[in-house]
Enzyme design. Structure first.
Site, PDB file in Angstrom:
ATOM      1  N   GLY A  18       8.713  16.381 -42.350  1.00 54.45           N
ATOM      2  CA  GLY A  18       8.665  15.455 -43.476  1.00 54.45           C
ATOM      3  C   GLY A  18       7.977  14.153 -43.085  1.00 54.45           C
ATOM      4  N   ILE A  96      20.661  10.563 -40.103  1.00 48.78           N
ATOM      5  CA  ILE A  96      20.015   9.333 -40.592  1.00 48.78           C
ATOM      6  C   ILE A  96      20.040   9.288 -42.123  1.00 48.78           C
ATOM      7  CG2 ILE A  96      17.880   7.970 -40.514  1.00 48.78           C
ATOM      8  CD1 ILE A  96      19.089   8.516 -37.739  1.00 48.78           C
ATOM      9  N   THR A  97      19.976  10.445 -42.764  1.00 49.22           N
ATOM     10  CA  THR A  97      19.851  10.561 -44.227  1.00 49.22           C
ATOM     11  C   THR A  97      20.811   9.648 -44.992  1.00 49.22           C
ATOM     12  OG1 THR A  97      19.284  12.872 -43.889  1.00 49.22           O
ATOM     13  CG2 THR A  97      19.886  12.219 -46.133  1.00 49.22           C
ATOM     14  N   TYR A 161      19.844  -5.161 -35.759  1.00 51.24           N
ATOM     15  CA  TYR A 161      18.627  -5.631 -35.102  1.00 51.24           C
ATOM     16  C   TYR A 161      18.710  -7.153 -34.932  1.00 51.24           C
ATOM     17  CZ  TYR A 161      17.269  -1.279 -37.522  1.00 51.24           C
ATOM     18  OH  TYR A 161      17.237  -0.014 -38.051  1.00 51.24           O
ATOM     19  N   GLU A 211      31.563  -4.780 -41.803  1.00 50.40           N
ATOM     20  CA  GLU A 211      31.270  -5.357 -43.113  1.00 50.40           C
ATOM     21  C   GLU A 211      32.412  -5.026 -44.064  1.00 50.40           C
ATOM     22  OE1 GLU A 211      27.489  -3.399 -43.727  1.00 50.40           O
ATOM     23  OE2 GLU A 211      28.390  -1.807 -44.894  1.00 50.40           O
ATOM     24  N   HIS A 249      25.327  -0.837 -49.411  1.00 52.00           N
ATOM     25  CA  HIS A 249      25.892   0.372 -48.798  1.00 52.00           C
ATOM     26  C   HIS A 249      26.964   0.942 -49.720  1.00 52.00           C
ATOM     27  CE1 HIS A 249      24.863  -1.142 -44.507  1.00 52.00           C
ATOM     28  NE2 HIS A 249      23.878  -0.443 -45.014  1.00 52.00           N
TER      29      HIS A 249
END
Lengths: 296, 388
Positions: A18, A96-97, A161, A211, A249
């Site tokens: 992909g 990861i999806t 990050y 979070e 999220h």
């Protein structure tokens, strides 16, 4: 040493052909990760820049012996891909999806626990795992992080990050960075990753980035107080989040008085875990904690 | 996606759970027509996605057409904690012998469905837990095995169900569990579940949250999306595929990644500012998406200054810079912007911005510096405004 991914990692990528899958597979391989194969149903026998592609995980396992799977397939097929990797005997699966239905996640989590208790699932909806200078499995921009002794576990991607950058600017590096993902039913929670960091000789300090939503941070606070002797520092995002709104999220939502950043910070502080108020403060607290550890 | 009461009841009825007969109405005349079919007395119920409707005057009993006209007129258009009532549910009034509570929800820490039942209903479940902990049954269900009738009977008994109705209540719990699984909900709640004087068990309210990520498997539920009740900017954002939540401050915020955006809101608040929104442009946003997002932020008249906080991973900072430049060309904003670019292609992004020399755009190196600067700019914009 590091945790979960290291030089011995042999990676097989589902969804390798992909757009996203091929891009990040290439980036992981260029970083030095040993990518041994890929899986895309119907494309068995092809190769992606020299990496052999198989129709099924079982074939990939038989011929290339991967010990880690990365899932990059679209949300509606991701649950079955995870279960297929587990059934083929792969013991670390990094999904990861983003956007996998919650009931699929319930089915996957409970099936793994019943049928494949030795399999560890990280994610879904996570940026993956990076052990600097050793292996990168996922989409974490490796250039941000230096190698060192700080273990990072986080529910978020870009926030991680940001924290990694602050840590690097303070002159520190990381043993491993683990993104556990922002979904309501993560395969692994803070507690399980903190347990691994606690047992990793290279990790001297653990940073937990949480979070709003759920109670994983509160559970981690109790676990840390009871069993972890290494210093732990926390950061919680979402102090200004309003009640009842999903903040990006799927799992980040304050429901009534449950899941607030305030409650999480209080639980952590009550159990002796200092909570930074900004990402830059994480680095300040990390430097202090490591200095104390060296002097004591 | 949260469902309105009547939508939840439609789902319940589809799975064989007893609900009272009723109809929706969007005008007083609709309401009168509905009541003519149902027969008086009826209950007029505001359809909004917020609790506390009754206390706010959004639920009224009408014994006659005159009363119905009065109540329907008062409730339509009423604002309940910021939610404007566009739709009423007109329901045949029920006689109530007692009120119970039942729910199934996704328990995130147990990673399993949690079934709750109590013979003390009609009040908030937190209050039941506090005041009648002995009458609140809470049991996890093995997701792979499903809720078995035996377990449902045990839960009914543990929550204090009257003996003659344990079977009926176990049936209701099984139905509710079926709705939870088959419709892919994360919450199904009935409060109150009532017992009528004839000893019938019936759902008098319905609170259902469906999983947005699973809607592709449930085309029949896609129409439930209640865009009408959303804030207009949130509605536009949803149509454009951007994650936007309106807040009540004056500093517009754009970032990439939910965690980083939440963190940016917090850092701005700590610097003394008030964020006007949460906006996550998502992973890998291109210039067109950034331009769209900027336009969304600027559509909020309360915004006095804007902060872009980008940490490029999949997202490339040069694309963000291009999007901002395009937004300046098309929208010609006069507000101050603070832009902080880091990560993938940050250098190229900063160079593009420097070359473009956009009026009022300030560059910041760190997140802390960016927050402090945007707060200062919003404040001076406020002072200019008040001096006018």
């Amino acid at each position: 040493m590091a945790i979960l991914v290291e030089r011995s990692t042999r990676l097989c990528v589902a969804g390798i052909t992909g757009r996203e899958g091929s891009f990040h597979t290439r980036a992981n391989r260029d970083y030095g990760t040993n990518v041994v194969s890929g899986v895309t149903p119907g494309k068995g026998g092809q190769s992606m820049e020299g990496i052999p592609v198989f129709d099924r995980f079982a074939d990939a396992v038989a011929q290339t012996q991967p010990n880690t799977a990365m899932i990059f397939v679209p949300p509606r097929f991701a649950a079955d891909s995870i279960l297929e990797a587990a059934a083929a005997g792969i013991e670390l699966i990094v999904a990861i999806t983003e956007g996998i239905p919650a009931h699929d996640e319930l089915r996957v989590y409970n099936t793994l626990r019943r049928d494949h208790p030795q399999t560890r699932l990280i994610g879904p909806n996570c940026p993956g795992i990076l052990s600097p200078e050793q292996a990168n499995v996922g989409i974490i921009p490796a250039a941000v992080f230096a190698q060192g002794s700080v273990g990072v576990v986080s529910r978020s991607g870009t926030l991680t990050y940001q924290i990694g950058k602050e840590i690097a600017q303070a002159g520190l590096g990381c043993s491993t960075i683990v993104g556990i993902g922002g979904d309501p039913v993560p395969g692994s929670s803070f507690v399980e990753i903190i347990e691994l960091f606690a047992g990793d000789p290279e990790t001297e300090l653990i940073v937990l980035a949480g979070e709003i939503g759920g109670s994983a941070e509160e559970e981690a606070a109790e676990y840390i107080a009871e069993t972890v002797s290494k210093p732990v520092i926390a950061y919680i995002a979402g102090f200004t989040a309003p009640e009842g709104k999903t903040m990006g999220h799927a799992g980040a939502i304050v429901s009534g008085s449950a899941g607030t950043a305030q409650a999480k910070a209080q639980a952590l502080e009550a159990h002796g875990v200092p909570v930074a108020r900004t990402p830059s403060q994480v680095a300040t607290l990390a430097v202090e904690a490591l200095a104390q550890r060296t002097s004591s | 996606m949260d469902l309105l009461e009547y939508q939840g009841k439609e789902l319940f009825a589809r799975h064989g759970l007893a609900v009272s007969r009723g109809m929706t109405a969007r005008s007083v005349e609709d309401a009168v027509a509905a009541a003519a079919g149902l027969g008086f007395p009826v209950v007029v119920k505001a359809q909004v996605l917020i609790g506390g409707r009754g206390k706010a005057g959004g639920v009224k009993l009408a014994g006659s057409e005159e009363e119905l006209r009065e109540h329907a007129g008062a409730i339509l258009g009423m604002s309940i904690r910021g939610h404007v009532v566009h739709t009423l549910w007109i329901e045949r009034a029920s006689e109530i012998a007692s009120e119970l509570y039942a729910s199934v929800l996704l328990d995130r820490s147990a990673k399993a469905p949690l079934v709750m039942f109590s013979s003390e209903g009609g009040i908030e479940i937190e209050q039941v837990a506090r005041e009648h902990p002995d009458k609140l049954a809470r049991e996890h269900v093995d997701y792979l095995g499903g809720l078995q009738r035996e377990q449902a009977l045990e839960i009914a008994a543990a929550g204090g169900a009257p003996e003659d109705l344990r079977e009926a209540i176990a049936d209701a719990l099984c139905c509710l569990y079926e709705v939870f699984c088959q419709e892919e909900a994360t919450l199904t709640e009935i409060n109150p579940l009532i017992i009528t004087p004839e000893r019938e068990v019936r759902a008098l309210d319905a609170k259902v949250t469906l999983d947005d990520n699973a809607l592709f498997r449930h085309p029949e539920n896609q129409g439930y999306s209640d865009l009408e009740s959303l804030d207009p900017l949130e509605r536009r954002a949803r149509e454009e595929g951007v994650q936007y939540v309106g807040l009540d401050g004056d500093i517009g915020i754009l970032g990439n990644g939910a965690g980083l955006v939440m963190s940016t809101l917090d850092v701005v608040a700590q610097a003394g500012g008030r964020p006007a929104n949460f906006l996550d442009a998502g992973g890998g946003a291109d210039a067109a998406k950034i331009e769209q997002a900027a336009s969304l932020i600027l559509s909020n008249p309360a915004v006095k200054a804007v902060l872009f906080n980008i940490f490029g991973g999949i997202t490339r900072c040069d694309e963000v810079a291009k999007g901002l430049i395009a937004a300046f060309e098309s929208l010609k904003p006069t507000l101050p912007f603070v832009v902080r670019l880091d990560g993938t292609n940050a250098e190229q992004g900063r160079e593009l911005l420097a070359e473009a020399q956009l009026p009022g755009v300030h560059s910041a190196q760190t997140m802390d510096e960016a927050a402090a600067l945007v707060v200062e700019l919003a404040r001076s914009a406020e002072n200019v405004g008040s001096a006018r």
